[in-house]
Enzyme design. Structure first.
Site, PDB file in Angstrom:
ATOM      1  N   ASP A 147     -17.876 -37.415 -66.866  1.00 20.06           N
ATOM      2  CA  ASP A 147     -19.064 -36.560 -66.919  1.00 20.06           C
ATOM      3  C   ASP A 147     -18.841 -35.452 -67.950  1.00 20.06           C
ATOM      4  O   ASP A 147     -17.697 -35.191 -68.361  1.00 20.06           O
ATOM      5  CB  ASP A 147     -19.316 -35.949 -65.524  1.00 20.06           C
ATOM      6  CG  ASP A 147     -20.742 -35.448 -65.338  1.00 20.06           C
ATOM      7  OD1 ASP A 147     -21.520 -35.434 -66.313  1.00 20.06           O
ATOM      8  OD2 ASP A 147     -21.076 -35.071 -64.200  1.00 20.06           O
ATOM      9  N   GLY A 148     -19.911 -34.810 -68.346  1.00 16.54           N
ATOM     10  CA  GLY A 148     -19.824 -33.708 -69.309  1.00 16.54           C
ATOM     11  C   GLY A 148     -19.725 -32.370 -68.597  1.00 16.54           C
ATOM     12  O   GLY A 148     -19.622 -32.294 -67.374  1.00 16.54           O
TER      13      GLY A 148
ATOM     14  N   ASP B 192     -20.882 -27.870 -69.149  1.00  9.31           N
ATOM     15  CA  ASP B 192     -21.447 -26.797 -69.979  1.00  9.31           C
ATOM     16  C   ASP B 192     -20.375 -25.784 -70.360  1.00  9.31           C
ATOM     17  O   ASP B 192     -20.472 -25.155 -71.418  1.00  9.31           O
ATOM     18  CB  ASP B 192     -22.614 -26.133 -69.247  1.00  9.31           C
ATOM     19  CG  ASP B 192     -23.743 -27.125 -69.035  1.00  9.31           C
ATOM     20  OD1 ASP B 192     -24.276 -27.622 -70.041  1.00  9.31           O
ATOM     21  OD2 ASP B 192     -24.053 -27.453 -67.880  1.00  9.31           O
TER      22      ASP B 192
ATOM     23  N   LYS C 100     -21.628 -26.619 -64.550  1.00 11.99           N
ATOM     24  CA  LYS C 100     -22.398 -27.809 -64.906  1.00 11.99           C
ATOM     25  C   LYS C 100     -23.838 -27.655 -64.420  1.00 11.99           C
ATOM     26  O   LYS C 100     -24.134 -26.784 -63.635  1.00 11.99           O
ATOM     27  CB  LYS C 100     -21.789 -29.047 -64.239  1.00 11.99           C
ATOM     28  CG  LYS C 100     -20.538 -29.526 -64.928  1.00 11.99           C
ATOM     29  CD  LYS C 100     -19.994 -30.816 -64.304  1.00 11.99           C
ATOM     30  CE  LYS C 100     -20.974 -31.938 -64.175  1.00 11.99           C
ATOM     31  NZ  LYS C 100     -21.638 -32.330 -65.429  1.00 11.99           N
TER      32      LYS C 100
ATOM     33  N   GLY D 119     -26.578 -27.870 -66.711  1.00 13.92           N
ATOM     34  CA  GLY D 119     -27.508 -27.508 -67.778  1.00 13.92           C
ATOM     35  C   GLY D 119     -28.620 -28.546 -67.897  1.00 13.92           C
ATOM     36  O   GLY D 119     -29.768 -28.227 -68.190  1.00 13.92           O
ATOM     37  N   GLY D 120     -28.257 -29.804 -67.638  1.00 14.39           N
ATOM     38  CA  GLY D 120     -29.244 -30.885 -67.721  1.00 14.39           C
ATOM     39  C   GLY D 120     -29.954 -31.133 -66.392  1.00 14.39           C
ATOM     40  O   GLY D 120     -30.720 -32.086 -66.255  1.00 14.39           O
TER      41      GLY D 120
ATOM     42  N   GLU E 217     -24.269 -34.981 -59.498  1.00 10.83           N
ATOM     43  CA  GLU E 217     -22.985 -34.845 -60.206  1.00 10.83           C
ATOM     44  C   GLU E 217     -21.911 -34.282 -59.274  1.00 10.83           C
ATOM     45  O   GLU E 217     -20.766 -34.723 -59.291  1.00 10.83           O
ATOM     46  CB  GLU E 217     -23.149 -33.920 -61.417  1.00 10.83           C
ATOM     47  CG  GLU E 217     -23.949 -34.561 -62.541  1.00 10.83           C
ATOM     48  CD  GLU E 217     -24.222 -33.614 -63.711  1.00 10.83           C
ATOM     49  OE1 GLU E 217     -24.488 -34.104 -64.810  1.00 10.83           O
ATOM     50  OE2 GLU E 217     -24.181 -32.387 -63.515  1.00 10.83           O
TER      51      GLU E 217
HETATM   52  C1  5RP Z   1     -26.042 -32.160 -66.693  1.00  9.12           C
HETATM   53  C2  5RP Z   1     -24.688 -31.612 -67.005  1.00  9.12           C
HETATM   54  C3  5RP Z   1     -24.110 -31.965 -68.321  1.00  9.12           C
HETATM   55  O1  5RP Z   1     -22.905 -32.620 -68.120  1.00  9.12           O
HETATM   56  C4  5RP Z   1     -23.895 -30.709 -69.096  1.00  9.12           C
HETATM   57  O2  5RP Z   1     -25.145 -30.034 -69.203  1.00  9.12           O
HETATM   58  C5  5RP Z   1     -23.337 -30.985 -70.485  1.00  9.12           C
HETATM   59  O3  5RP Z   1     -24.281 -31.650 -71.256  1.00  9.12           O
HETATM   60  P1  5RP Z   1     -23.977 -32.117 -72.743  1.00  9.12           P
HETATM   61  O4  5RP Z   1     -22.933 -33.169 -72.661  1.00  9.12           O
HETATM   62  O5  5RP Z   1     -25.311 -32.613 -73.219  1.00  9.12           O
HETATM   63  O6  5RP Z   1     -23.514 -30.905 -73.516  1.00  9.12           O
HETATM   64  O7  5RP Z   1     -24.070 -30.942 -66.226  1.00  9.12           O
HETATM   65  O8  5RP Z   1     -26.524 -31.676 -65.473  1.00  9.12           O
END
Ligand code: 5RP
Length: 244
Positions: free
Chosen positions: A84-85, A87, A97, A99-100, A106
């Site tokens: 996973d990514g 922020d 985390k 942001g999306g 998650e």
């Molecule tokens: C989504 C998240 C993402 O992992 C986080 O926003 C990072 O996004 P990106 O890889 O586009 O920078 O938590 O809810």
């Protein structure tokens, strides 16, 4: 400053090397997780047998298009590996985390994952968490109440909007982005947020990531959580219960 798209791609490629045939995977959300999911699709095309739990509708759609077998989060007891990514992450591998907007699934996925791998570009590494506001997912009818509780506690709550409408999560909840500035004690703030009636989940992911892989210019840097040897070994056949 490196090229962040390339850094995301490099981190994703490195993380997908940890995927083994037969695994149940957690699939993160966001522009960095996107690259990992594409690579995982390639593994499936190469004959890997994988099952995956998506953390958002967007990720589900991408994975389905790549022919990755999907399972729902409530139908698995555990997940071998999640990619996973994030922020933000700090030196303790604590994260902000959401942001999306996919923080609820998650976090649930992270909680049942054996090996939580976070991928990011180099800009996400911070000394102290908090420049990025903490996403707080709330039941819609509590949004003003949660914002006022955050404001009264010394933070600033920003109700997330989508044009003139409230931003809606996949679960049809709202988000309040909480600004506490750079945090001295994210654990205290996380506990405070979780105690507010109406809060479903907050975006502080504390003690959940095992590995963070970032792309840095043309290479990758891997950070690993130090082994926590204070946890007593569980005796075989016994299960630790809170209220027994
Ligand atoms: C989504 C998240 C993402 O992992 C986080 O926003 C990072 O996004 P990106 O890889 O586009 O920078 O938590 O809810």
């Amino acid at each position: 400053m490196g090229d962040s798209t390339k850094e995301k791609q490099l981190a994703a490629q490195e993380a997908v090397k940890l995927v083994e045939d037969g695994m149940t995977l957690g699939l993160g959300t966001g522009s960095t997780a996107y690259f990992a999911i594409e690579e995982i699709g390639q593994k499936v095309r190469n004959g890997f047998s994988l099952k995956a739990v998506p953390t958002s509708a967007r990720t589900e759609e991408q994975a389905r298009g790549l022919g990755i077998e999907l399972v729902s989060i409530d139908d698995v007891d555990s997940i071998d590996l999640t990619i996973d990514g994030t922020d933000e992450f700090d030196d303790d591998l604590n994260l902000i985390k959401g942001g999306g907007g996919a923080l609820l699934k998650e976090k649930m996925v992270a909680r049942i994952t054996d090996r939580q791998v976070i991928i990011a570009d180099s800009t996400k590494h911070v000394e102290r968490l908090g420049a990025f506001k903490i996403p707080v997912e709330v039941l819609p009818f509590t949004v003003n109440y949660v914002k006022s509780m955050i404001d009264e506690s010394g933070g600033i709550g920003h109700i997330r909007m989508n044009g003139d409408d409230f931003y809606l999560t996949d679960e049809k909840n709202y988000i309040v982005d909480a600004d506490y500035g750079l945090m001295e004690d994210p654990y205290e703030i996380s506990d405070f947020l979780n105690d507010i009636e109406g809060v479903v989940c907050n975006g502080l992911f504390l003690d959940l990531a095992e590995i963070v892989i970032i792309g840095k210019d043309d290479s990758v840097v891997t950070y690993e959580r130090e082994a926590d040897d204070e946890e007593p070994d569980e005796e075989e056949g016994t299960e630790e219960r809170l209220f027994a």
